[in-house]
Design a protein around this motif. Structure first.
Motif, PDB file in Angstrom:
ATOM      1  N   CYS A  97      55.520  70.115  61.965  1.00  0.00           N
ATOM      2  CA  CYS A  97      55.914  71.336  61.277  1.00  0.00           C
ATOM      3  C   CYS A  97      57.433  71.485  61.266  1.00  0.00           C
ATOM      4  CB  CYS A  97      55.247  72.513  61.986  1.00  0.00           C
ATOM      5  SG  CYS A  97      55.614  74.035  61.195  1.00  0.00           S
ATOM      6  N   ALA A  98      58.079  71.151  62.389  1.00  0.00           N
ATOM      7  CA  ALA A  98      59.554  71.204  62.425  1.00  0.00           C
ATOM      8  C   ALA A  98      60.125  70.169  61.460  1.00  0.00           C
ATOM      9  CB  ALA A  98      60.051  70.955  63.842  1.00  0.00           C
ATOM     10  N   GLY A  99      59.508  68.980  61.427  1.00  0.00           N
ATOM     11  CA  GLY A  99      59.921  67.972  60.446  1.00  0.00           C
ATOM     12  C   GLY A  99      59.659  68.447  59.031  1.00  0.00           C
ATOM     13  N   GLY A 100      58.577  69.196  58.852  1.00  0.00           N
ATOM     14  CA  GLY A 100      58.202  69.706  57.528  1.00  0.00           C
ATOM     15  C   GLY A 100      59.190  70.743  57.005  1.00  0.00           C
ATOM     16  N   THR A 101      59.619  71.651  57.849  1.00  0.00           N
ATOM     17  CA  THR A 101      60.595  72.655  57.400  1.00  0.00           C
ATOM     18  C   THR A 101      61.951  72.001  57.143  1.00  0.00           C
ATOM     19  OG1 THR A 101      59.409  74.453  58.491  1.00  0.00           O
ATOM     20  CG2 THR A 101      61.731  74.836  58.012  1.00  0.00           C
ATOM     21  N   THR A 102      62.290  71.011  57.966  1.00  0.00           N
ATOM     22  CA  THR A 102      63.542  70.280  57.735  1.00  0.00           C
ATOM     23  C   THR A 102      63.482  69.543  56.395  1.00  0.00           C
ATOM     24  OG1 THR A 102      63.732  69.981  60.126  1.00  0.00           O
ATOM     25  CG2 THR A 102      65.153  68.603  58.727  1.00  0.00           C
ATOM     26  N   LEU A 103      62.357  68.883  56.139  1.00  0.00           N
ATOM     27  CA  LEU A 103      62.173  68.180  54.863  1.00  0.00           C
ATOM     28  C   LEU A 103      62.222  69.168  53.695  1.00  0.00           C
ATOM     29  CD1 LEU A 103      61.437  65.662  53.170  1.00  0.00           C
ATOM     30  CD2 LEU A 103      59.020  66.100  53.745  1.00  0.00           C
ATOM     31  N   ALA A 104      61.558  70.309  53.863  1.00  0.00           N
ATOM     32  CA  ALA A 104      61.562  71.317  52.795  1.00  0.00           C
ATOM     33  C   ALA A 104      62.994  71.814  52.535  1.00  0.00           C
ATOM     34  CB  ALA A 104      60.654  72.484  53.165  1.00  0.00           C
ATOM     35  N   GLY A 105      63.747  72.012  53.596  1.00  0.00           N
ATOM     36  CA  GLY A 105      65.145  72.437  53.444  1.00  0.00           C
ATOM     37  C   GLY A 105      65.963  71.398  52.688  1.00  0.00           C
ATOM     38  N   ARG A 106      65.768  70.153  53.083  1.00  0.00           N
ATOM     39  CA  ARG A 106      66.501  69.037  52.451  1.00  0.00           C
ATOM     40  C   ARG A 106      66.128  68.913  50.966  1.00  0.00           C
ATOM     41  NH1 ARG A 106      66.343  65.094  56.640  1.00  0.00           N
ATOM     42  NH2 ARG A 106      68.419  65.841  57.192  1.00  0.00           N
ATOM     43  N   LEU A 107      64.847  69.035  50.672  1.00  0.00           N
ATOM     44  CA  LEU A 107      64.382  68.946  49.278  1.00  0.00           C
ATOM     45  C   LEU A 107      64.896  70.129  48.454  1.00  0.00           C
ATOM     46  CD1 LEU A 107      60.753  67.753  50.013  1.00  0.00           C
ATOM     47  CD2 LEU A 107      62.462  66.472  48.701  1.00  0.00           C
TER      48      LEU A 107
END
Ligand SMILES: [Zn+2]
Length: 301
Positions: free
Chosen positions: A98-108
């Motif tokens: 989930c932490a990786g997911g929010t980071t990925l979402a931020g980056r995208l």
């Protein structure tokens, strides 16, 4: 389909962890995805799967001793009680994803303007402990990681979950590059609310009209003053009038209006936006799923 032109949507099947009989509806992550699939909403989206956050990313916001306890599965009984979730290796894995997911979402969002994470918003996790269903603070980890990587240098957290974002406020208390804005039910958990950059505490039962009046008053001004390149939005479903852990009186229409206002105002300010789901404990779990899906539909426009 990762190169499609649709809005990026981040999701992972492993967010659904067995926590026994619990008020937290972990099945919502699957149900939201299934409902969006069935209605064809995800057909035009660019679905992405996250990688777990790395230890270096965790340690930007969490202490070494807390991370060591998580890594070793060595939380004390008191720590688990404060977390209000049974710890398991699966919960750790879901929290890292989930932490990786929010980071990925931020980056995208930074590269494409907008993104949606069908998860995230674990804003009650502090640097040195978890609480209120939140083991790791994905919002803080994402913000700190993207700033460290120099992908952005000004982030605004718009936390419209019904509960104050105590962990995020505490973690970024001395970080001028991250502005934390929380609008929440004042007389609700958490009892102690460490000050964020802007905290708007609402009285019992505040409904659509008063809520929107305050959001209209504050959000454009914060965007103008902080000038974020990225907004991390916690679109909690729990300000809903029939939420078991809420205390406000927003209707389904009011929540939709809230989401559209955040989407439009952020877009007008030229900031990228990553949406996270955050909390939702409606008496009827289908209401929580419907609220989250409406948020996603608005974001995918
Ligand atoms: Zn909440």
């Amino acid at each position: 389909m990762s190169e499609s032109g649709g809005v990026p949507v981040v999701w992972c099947a492993r967010y659904e962890v067995d926590i026994g009989s619990h008020v937290f509806p972990v099945e919502k992550y699957r149900l939201v995805k299934e409902r969006l699939d069935a209605s064809g909403v995800l057909g035009k989206a660019d679905l992405q799967t996250p990688q777990p956050a790395a230890a270096d990313d965790i340690l930007r916001v969490h202490t070494e001793s807390y991370w060591a306890k998580i890594a070793e599965g060595a939380l004390t009984t008191d720590e688990e009680r404060l977390l209000e979730l049974p710890f398991s290796p699966e919960l750790r894995e879901a929290s890292l994803l989930c932490a990786g997911g929010t980071t990925l979402a931020g980056r995208l969002a930074i590269s494409r303007g907008r993104s949606v994470h069908l998860g995230g918003g674990f804003h009650h996790a502090f640097a040195d402990h978890g609480e209120g269903f939140c083991l790791l603070n994905d919002i803080a980890i994402a913000a700190a990681t993207l700033i460290e990587a120099q992908e952005v240098d000004r982030i605004l957290v718009v936390d419209l979950d019904v509960h104050h974002g105590n962990g995020t406020a505490s973690i970024f208390a001395d970080e001028a590059r991250v502005f934390t804005f929380s609008m929440h039910h004042q007389w609700n958990y958490p009892a102690i609310k460490p000050p964020g950059d802007l905290d708007v505490g609402l009285d019992d039962g505040v409904g659509d009209e008063e809520y929107m009046k305050l959001l209209r008053e504050h959000l454009p001004r914060v965007l103008e003053e902080h000038r974020p390149q990225l907004v991390l939005y916690l679109a909690g479903a729990d300000p809903f009038e029939a939420d078991q852990l809420g205390g406000l009186g927003l209707t389904l229409d009011g929540l939709r209006e809230r989401d559209e206002f955040v989407l439009n105002t952020t877009s007008d300010a030229g900031a990228a936006l990553a949406v996270t789901l955050a909390g939702g404990y409606a008496i009827r779990p289908s209401d929580t799923v419907a609220i989250h899906c409406a948020t996603v539909e608005a974001a995918l426009g």
